[in-house]
Every structure is written in C-alpha cells, then in structure tokens.
Write a protein that holds these residues in place. Structure first.
Motif, PDB file in Angstrom:
ATOM      1  N   VAL A   1       0.841  -1.335  -0.176  1.00 34.36           N
ATOM      2  CA  VAL A   1       0.067  -0.120  -0.322  1.00 34.36           C
ATOM      3  C   VAL A   1       0.955   1.549  -0.184  1.00 34.36           C
ATOM      4  O   VAL A   1       1.943   1.668   0.975  1.00 34.36           O
ATOM      5  CB  VAL A   1      -0.469  -0.437   0.796  1.00 34.36           C
ATOM      6  N   MET A   2       0.782   2.598  -0.825  1.00 35.63           N
ATOM      7  CA  MET A   2       1.785   3.439  -1.492  1.00 35.63           C
ATOM      8  C   MET A   2       1.123   4.109  -1.801  1.00 35.63           C
ATOM      9  O   MET A   2       0.288   4.625  -2.085  1.00 35.63           O
ATOM     10  CB  MET A   2       3.217   2.793  -1.187  1.00 35.63           C
TER      11      MET A   2
ATOM     12  N   LEU B   1      -7.477   3.250  -4.069  1.00 35.66           N
ATOM     13  CA  LEU B   1      -7.771   3.753  -2.237  1.00 35.66           C
ATOM     14  C   LEU B   1      -8.320   5.013  -1.990  1.00 35.66           C
ATOM     15  O   LEU B   1      -9.582   5.122  -1.539  1.00 35.66           O
ATOM     16  CB  LEU B   1      -6.826   2.827  -1.114  1.00 35.66           C
ATOM     17  N   SER B   2      -7.399   5.899  -2.475  1.00 32.75           N
ATOM     18  CA  SER B   2      -8.100   6.995  -2.399  1.00 32.75           C
ATOM     19  C   SER B   2      -7.059   8.048  -2.973  1.00 32.75           C
ATOM     20  O   SER B   2      -6.471   7.534  -3.554  1.00 32.75           O
ATOM     21  CB  SER B   2      -7.513   7.855  -0.654  1.00 32.75           C
ATOM     22  N   VAL B   3      -7.520   9.774  -3.096  1.00 32.91           N
ATOM     23  CA  VAL B   3      -7.337  10.399  -4.137  1.00 32.91           C
ATOM     24  C   VAL B   3      -7.104  11.495  -3.490  1.00 32.91           C
ATOM     25  O   VAL B   3      -8.531  12.453  -3.086  1.00 32.91           O
ATOM     26  CB  VAL B   3      -7.938  10.154  -5.065  1.00 32.91           C
ATOM     27  N   GLY B   4      -6.275  12.565  -3.355  1.00 37.03           N
ATOM     28  CA  GLY B   4      -5.968  13.550  -3.122  1.00 37.03           C
ATOM     29  C   GLY B   4      -5.644  13.962  -4.589  1.00 37.03           C
ATOM     30  O   GLY B   4      -5.626  14.057  -5.138  1.00 37.03           O
ATOM     31  N   ASP B   5      -5.484  16.027  -3.780  1.00 32.80           N
ATOM     32  CA  ASP B   5      -4.556  16.552  -4.565  1.00 32.80           C
ATOM     33  C   ASP B   5      -3.613  16.117  -5.499  1.00 32.80           C
ATOM     34  O   ASP B   5      -2.859  16.602  -6.116  1.00 32.80           O
ATOM     35  CB  ASP B   5      -5.091  18.474  -4.376  1.00 32.80           C
ATOM     36  N   GLU B   6      -2.507  15.796  -4.506  1.00 31.62           N
ATOM     37  CA  GLU B   6      -1.169  15.348  -3.964  1.00 31.62           C
ATOM     38  C   GLU B   6      -0.937  14.164  -4.438  1.00 31.62           C
ATOM     39  O   GLU B   6       0.139  13.798  -5.474  1.00 31.62           O
ATOM     40  CB  GLU B   6       0.050  16.155  -3.974  1.00 31.62           C
ATOM     41  N   GLN B   7      -1.370  13.061  -4.126  1.00 26.06           N
ATOM     42  CA  GLN B   7      -1.582  12.059  -4.244  1.00 26.06           C
ATOM     43  C   GLN B   7      -2.476  11.028  -3.895  1.00 26.06           C
ATOM     44  O   GLN B   7      -3.309  11.421  -3.867  1.00 26.06           O
ATOM     45  CB  GLN B   7      -0.426  11.590  -2.535  1.00 26.06           C
ATOM     46  N   VAL B   8      -1.712  10.074  -4.455  1.00 26.36           N
ATOM     47  CA  VAL B   8      -3.009   9.129  -4.674  1.00 26.36           C
ATOM     48  C   VAL B   8      -1.953   7.466  -3.714  1.00 26.36           C
ATOM     49  O   VAL B   8      -0.949   7.218  -5.003  1.00 26.36           O
ATOM     50  CB  VAL B   8      -2.973   8.454  -6.702  1.00 26.36           C
ATOM     51  N   LYS B   9      -3.438   7.715  -3.459  1.00 25.82           N
ATOM     52  CA  LYS B   9      -2.906   6.012  -3.082  1.00 25.82           C
ATOM     53  C   LYS B   9      -3.194   4.670  -3.359  1.00 25.82           C
ATOM     54  O   LYS B   9      -4.622   4.461  -3.509  1.00 25.82           O
ATOM     55  CB  LYS B   9      -3.738   6.044  -0.990  1.00 25.82           C
TER      56      LYS B   9
END
Length: 159
Positions: free
Chosen positions: A75-76, A109-117
């Motif tokens: 998970v990264m 798993l999740s999406v942020g403005d700068e990062q995707v998990k």
C-alpha cells in the motif's frame, strides 16, 4: 478422477466469508484447466484432487492457500502527476503496470490533490474463499495439451 494432467471442466460460485458472491462460472461458460500445473489457486486445486464428473463439493480456501495475506508494504502513495492528466482517478479503480516479467494489478484506495493511495495486493489477498463447485467433466490431457501446458477447449482456432 481428477489427478495430475487431467483436464477439468467445472462450474463454481465463489463467495467471501460474509456470503457475498465474488465470482462464478456457470455450466454455459465453465472453467477449464489442466490439473497439477498451478493454473488455479493451490487450495482449490488440492480440494479438487480425486473428484469425478458429476461430483459437487464446497471447498473453503484460507488466504495462505489462495492469494496470500495482505502485505502492508504494497500500500503506497504515488504522486498524481504519474497518472494521465485526462483520467478521472476514483477510489476502487484498478489499473495494471508492468513489473518486470509480469503485470501487476493496482487498486486506487484514495485520491488527494497531490497524491493517489494505491494497493498492489491482489484484490482477494487476506480473504477466506468459499467455493461451491460442480465437476462437469474430467478427462486425460492430450499430448498436445501437455506440450502446450494448458487445456484446449476447442476455441483456440488453430492454436
């Protein structure tokens, strides 16, 4: 009887421990595989050993005999810029990436403005799997099937 080098045709229903159906293969589109060649998960293959045409069986497969336990190191977080800019990345989406000799499935798993998990564990990692199977046919593999390392179902079109 199912043994090494048998071609097995079966229908099945696969459920998780909560009873939700995860997959199925009916008699109209059965699973056909060459037994003893690692083409299905080990726990299912072991559970099918010795069965005959017409047999029905419920087989429970623990994670270690299926897709393994969940590995937290898979998970990264990846920078959003590594994804195509025109794709609307959403949780639950899956994509593949070349990882050396094989393709790896990743789940968002999740999406942020700068990062995707993302999670590189198999989607069924950590799951106890419950199969309800019916053996439709068992036959000896042909020399050609053994040479090719897989069952032929008549759909190969000159394979």
């Amino acid at each position: 009887m199912i043994k090494k080098d048998s071609v097995v045709t079966l229908s099945y229903s696969l459920k998780n421990k909560e009873g939700a159906e995860l997959d199925q293969a009916g008699a109209d589109q059965p699973l056909v595989y060459l037994h003893g060649k690692g083409q299905i998960i080990p726990g299912l293959e072991t559970g099918l050993e010795g069965l005959n045409s017409g047999d029905k069986k419920d087989i429970t497969v623990q994670p270690e005999d299926a897709y393994g336990s969940v590995n937290p190191s898979l998970v990264m977080e990846i920078e959003r810029k590594h994804f195509p800019p025109d794709v609307d990345i959403q949780p639950g989406m899956q994509f593949t990436a070349d990882m050396g000799e094989k393709q790896q499935i990743f789940t968002v798993l999740s999406v942020g403005d700068e990062q995707v998990k993302i999670d590189a564990n198999h989607p069924l990692a950590g799951e106890t799997l419950h199969f309800s199977i019916e053996i439709l046919e068992v036959r000896e593999a042909t020399k050609e099937e053994l040479d090719h390392g897989h069952a032929h179902t008549g759909n190969e079109h000159g394979h």
